[in-house]
Design an enzyme around this catalytic site. Structure first.
Site, PDB file in Angstrom:
ATOM      1  N   ASP A 121      -7.670  -0.599  -8.612  1.00 20.45           N
ATOM      2  CA  ASP A 121      -6.571  -1.329  -7.990  1.00 20.45           C
ATOM      3  C   ASP A 121      -6.088  -0.445  -6.856  1.00 20.45           C
ATOM      4  O   ASP A 121      -5.394   0.539  -7.077  1.00 20.45           O
ATOM      5  CB  ASP A 121      -5.466  -1.558  -9.038  1.00 20.45           C
TER       6      ASP A 121
ATOM      7  N   LYS B 104      -2.965   0.344   4.028  1.00 21.28           N
ATOM      8  CA  LYS B 104      -3.275  -0.998   3.546  1.00 21.28           C
ATOM      9  C   LYS B 104      -2.666  -2.058   4.467  1.00 21.28           C
ATOM     10  O   LYS B 104      -3.195  -3.147   4.599  1.00 21.28           O
ATOM     11  CB  LYS B 104      -2.785  -1.180   2.123  1.00 21.28           C
TER      12      LYS B 104
ATOM     13  N   ASP C 247       2.773 -11.557  -8.848  1.00 23.65           N
ATOM     14  CA  ASP C 247       2.518 -10.134  -8.578  1.00 23.65           C
ATOM     15  C   ASP C 247       3.302  -9.691  -7.351  1.00 23.65           C
ATOM     16  O   ASP C 247       2.941  -9.997  -6.214  1.00 23.65           O
ATOM     17  CB  ASP C 247       1.008  -9.930  -8.381  1.00 23.65           C
TER      18      ASP C 247
ATOM     19  N   GLU D  34      -6.300  -9.445  -6.617  1.00 25.34           N
ATOM     20  CA  GLU D  34      -5.455  -8.741  -7.587  1.00 25.34           C
ATOM     21  C   GLU D  34      -4.926  -9.651  -8.702  1.00 25.34           C
ATOM     22  O   GLU D  34      -5.078  -9.330  -9.875  1.00 25.34           O
ATOM     23  CB  GLU D  34      -4.317  -8.019  -6.857  1.00 25.34           C
TER      24      GLU D  34
HETATM   25  P1  ADP Z   1       1.379  -2.010  -5.079  1.00 21.24           P
HETATM   26  O1  ADP Z   1       0.467  -2.755  -6.004  1.00 21.24           O
HETATM   27  O2  ADP Z   1       1.681  -2.751  -3.810  1.00 21.24           O
HETATM   28  O3  ADP Z   1       0.956  -0.601  -4.857  1.00 21.24           O
HETATM   29  P2  ADP Z   1       3.182  -1.656  -7.275  1.00 21.24           P
HETATM   30  O4  ADP Z   1       2.915  -2.840  -8.111  1.00 21.24           O
HETATM   31  O5  ADP Z   1       2.697  -0.345  -7.747  1.00 21.24           O
HETATM   32  O6  ADP Z   1       2.783  -1.926  -5.793  1.00 21.24           O
HETATM   33  O7  ADP Z   1       4.761  -1.590  -7.084  1.00 21.24           O
HETATM   34  C1  ADP Z   1       5.350  -0.615  -6.285  1.00 21.24           C
HETATM   35  C2  ADP Z   1       6.711  -1.105  -5.854  1.00 21.24           C
HETATM   36  O8  ADP Z   1       7.497  -1.369  -7.005  1.00 21.24           O
HETATM   37  C3  ADP Z   1       7.457  -0.080  -5.031  1.00 21.24           C
HETATM   38  O9  ADP Z   1       8.042  -0.715  -3.909  1.00 21.24           O
HETATM   39  C4  ADP Z   1       8.518   0.415  -5.982  1.00 21.24           C
HETATM   40  O10 ADP Z   1       9.682   0.814  -5.292  1.00 21.24           O
HETATM   41  C5  ADP Z   1       8.783  -0.811  -6.827  1.00 21.24           C
HETATM   42  N1  ADP Z   1       9.366  -0.500  -8.139  1.00 21.24           N
HETATM   43  C6  ADP Z   1       8.833   0.265  -9.110  1.00 21.24           C
HETATM   44  N2  ADP Z   1       9.657   0.335 -10.156  1.00 21.24           N
HETATM   45  C7  ADP Z   1      10.739  -0.415  -9.848  1.00 21.24           C
HETATM   46  C8  ADP Z   1      11.959  -0.737 -10.517  1.00 21.24           C
HETATM   47  N3  ADP Z   1      12.223  -0.255 -11.711  1.00 21.24           N
HETATM   48  N4  ADP Z   1      12.830  -1.537  -9.887  1.00 21.24           N
HETATM   49  C9  ADP Z   1      12.570  -2.022  -8.651  1.00 21.24           C
HETATM   50  N5  ADP Z   1      11.465  -1.754  -7.969  1.00 21.24           N
HETATM   51  C10 ADP Z   1      10.549  -0.959  -8.563  1.00 21.24           C
HETATM   52 MG    MG Z   2      -0.567  -4.019  -6.963  1.00 26.95          MG
END
Ligand code: ADP
Ligand code: MG
Length: 602
Positions: free
Chosen positions: A12, A58, A189, A163
């Protein structure tokens, strides 16, 4: 006996965090890095020039420098982006006192290398095969570019998968025994940089059929951070009469603090941000409530719900028909997002059965295991039917987009459509290929162009049948048949070539530890070679067929065609495989000579 066992991994490649899984002992293992984290920041560090974040790569990948969204994003980035050759954006970093340029593919490949190495360390084996996930809403060039990044990282990309579809696999496996009839599952998502909704049907045998996808490759946690930053810049101005809007370092410190505060606000309703000496020795200290945070981002949140509605509409399902709503991605931890979604589904409980951060890598790993031929009940039953996220078509005379493949068509797919000439005696029809939903062709993503020669005739008389062939990765191949003569031309659209020349890939491969995996490029070249070979055979058989009729060719024409065939055949005789471009060129030249002559005799 010790037998070589192939291993495959699922990646991922997130905008903020990436995650990798391996298939072992009939199950998925999500791998932790040295710090014991199971997700890893998608970032690449360059000392003193500040750090460079994979998330931004990305947002750059598969884009052209002139892209308006890219121009907007650039304003927020702590590093410089310049226009490279062929309109490819390049990231400028100073590294060991030297200025170096990197493309998004290179940065992404560095993240991929890191993940590959983590998997290798865990398994104690070399890893080659991988499934990589992309946002469902990525267009053709973004998918191609991600594949390239994998390739540069020394990976054989088995498949590019969406995804949310990947998350659906994870969900399907988890639920398998409980499924007694077809169920409709909505995967929601919301990550750091992208938002995807996907509506899938899962049956009790394990077939996962995607019905529709919707989303935005540009909506996520980073946007919520940014609205907070903007808000505090205003507040700071009011309180201290200081504008920190131009102070890049201050902004970047504030952004980090806002992201933290945002997470805190997911569990408590009020927090304070303190930053020492933010600007000219002035400290920053301000509070923000959850309600304020929600207010600041309400437009983004409603957009998410709109997308859910659109997805339901496309799938022709009513919200009452949805059996499960599954949350994936870090930003779905935001209480307001959950509440809006729950309200929209009339109080339905949201499913948190699968791990929001790991489900995407989990599903990709299962698919990887299936694709390299692992046995076992879990993988052998998996059947996946995905869709194209955005419509594909060509520009026609009035400037509108004539759609050949509709969005949400199941893949792989092949669709055809006929086009006539718009001018008297025009010799070629040029097809500009676009992907998107806007009526005017140029408002969509341009993927490239191709040309098919036609026999000169009054307008509307010459016709070409265009076929769009989309593989399981969602990647497009085109072909055109000129209908008077029946000559078929296999074509690869050229934008991709313009974006990343073989030379470029070559250089990147060298930089990335001299990996020698050029499968993809090779495949394309072979496609072009076969297309040329096929065309020569076609022409030869037409000449023979016509030669036996009363419409025989005159000697001059016959001579012309034979010389052209000979010339084109020459490059096929060479024992080495020549460049993609040379095959395409030879094909075009042969077409130019033979097609008008043959057309006069049919
Ligand atoms: P990606 O797949 O785009 O890399 P993720 O699914 O890993 O993203 O999510 C990352 C995002 O989630 C970041 O913007 C982070 O700030 C947010 N995030 C993570 N935990 C929390 C939370 N507890 N509350 C709000 N936002 C969150
Ligand atoms: Mg993701």
């Amino acid at each position: 006996m010790n037998r070589y066992v192939a291993v495959a991994i699922g990646i991922d490649l997130g905008t903020t965090y990436s995650c990798v899984g391996v298939w072992q002992n009939d199950q998925v293992e999500i791998i932790s890095n040295d710090q014991g984290n199971r997700t890893m920041p998608s970032c690449v560090a360059f000392t003193n020039g500040g750090r460079l974040i994979g998330e931004d790569a990305k947002r750059l990948i598969g884009r052209r420098f002139s892209d308006t969204k890219l121009q907007e994003d650039m304003k927020l980035w702590p590093f410089e982006v310049i226009k490279g050759s062929n309109n490819i954006p390049k990231i400028l970093v100073s590294y060991n006192g030297e200025n170096k340029e990197f493309s998004a593919e290179e940065i992404s490949s560095m993240v991929l290398i890191k993940l590959k190495e983590a998997a290798e360390k865990f398994l104690g084996k070399t890893v080659r095969d991988a499934v990589i996930t992309v946002p469902a809403y990525f267009d053709d060039s973004q998918r191609q570019a991600t594949k390239d990044a994998g390739h540069v990282a020394g990976l054989n990309v088995l498949q590019i998968i969406n995804e949310p579809t990947s998350a659906a696999i994870a969900y399907g496996l988890d639920m398998k025994n409980d499924i007694v009839r077809d169920i409709n599952v909505l995967i929601f998502d919301l990550g750091g940089g992208t938002f995807d909704v996907s509506l899938v049907t899962i049956d009790k045998k394990g077939t996962i059929a995607v019905k529709a996808v919707a989303g935005d490759t540009h909506l996520g946690g980073q946007d919520f951070d940014n609205t907070m930053v903007d808000f505090f810049v205003e507040q700071f101005k009011r309180k201290h009469s200081i504008d920190i809007g131009k102070n890049k370092r201050a902004l970047s410190r504030l952004r980090v603090a806002c992201e933290k505060a945002k997470r805190v606000l997911s569990s408590i309703i009020d927090t304070t941000i303190d930053i020492d000496s933010l600007h000219d020795g002035v400290d920053f200290s301000m509070r923000i409530s959850r309600a304020k945070f929600e207010k600041l981002n309400e437009d983004f949140f409603s957009k998410c719900i709109e997308m859910v509605e659109k997805c339901l509409g496309d799938a022709e399902l009513h919200k009452k028909q949805i059996d499960e709503v599954v949350l994936v991605g870090g930003s779905t931890r935001i209480p307001k997002v959950q509440q809006l979604l729950k309200d929209f589904f009339q109080g339905k409980e949201l499913s948190k059965k699968i791990h929001a951060d790991e489900a995407v890598a989990y599903g990709a790993t299962v698919l990887a295991a299936k694709l390299i031929g692992c046995s076992g009940k879990k993988v052998s039953n998996l059947v996946l039917i995905d869709v194209v996220p955005l419509s594909l078509g060509v520009e026609v005379r009035d400037g509108s987009l004539s759609i050949i493949v509709n969005r949400n068509s199941s893949i792989p797919t092949k669709k055809e459509r006929n086009y006539v000439t718009a001018d008297d005696y025009q010799k070629v029809i040029t097809f500009n290929v676009y992907q998107g939903e806007r009526t005017r062709a140029v408002d969509n993503n341009w993927l490239g162009k191709f040309e098919v020669a036609v026999p000169p005739a009054p307008k509307g008389k010459s016709q070409v049948r265009v076929a769009f062939d989309i593989d399981a990765n969602g990647i497009l191949n085109c072909s055109g048949v000129e209908l008077t003569t029946g000559l078929k031309k296999g074509i690869i659209i050229t934008n991709y070539k313009e974006r990343l020349s073989t030379e470029n890939i070559e250089k990147m491969l060298d930089d990335a530890h001299k990996y020698k995996l050029k499968d993809e490029d090779y495949k394309k070249t072979i496609f072009a070679r076969n297309a040329l070979e096929g065309y020569i055979d076609d022409v030869k058989s037409k000449i023979k067929k016509i030669g036996n009729t009363t419409k025989r060719f005159n000697n001059k024409d016959l001579q012309l065609m034979e010389t052209a065939i000979e010339k084109a055949s020459e490059i096929l005789k060479q024992s080495r495989v020549v460049d993609f471009d040379e095959y395409q060129k030879a094909l075009n030249q042969l077409e130019k000579v033979c097609l008008p002559i043959i057309a006069q005799h049919v």
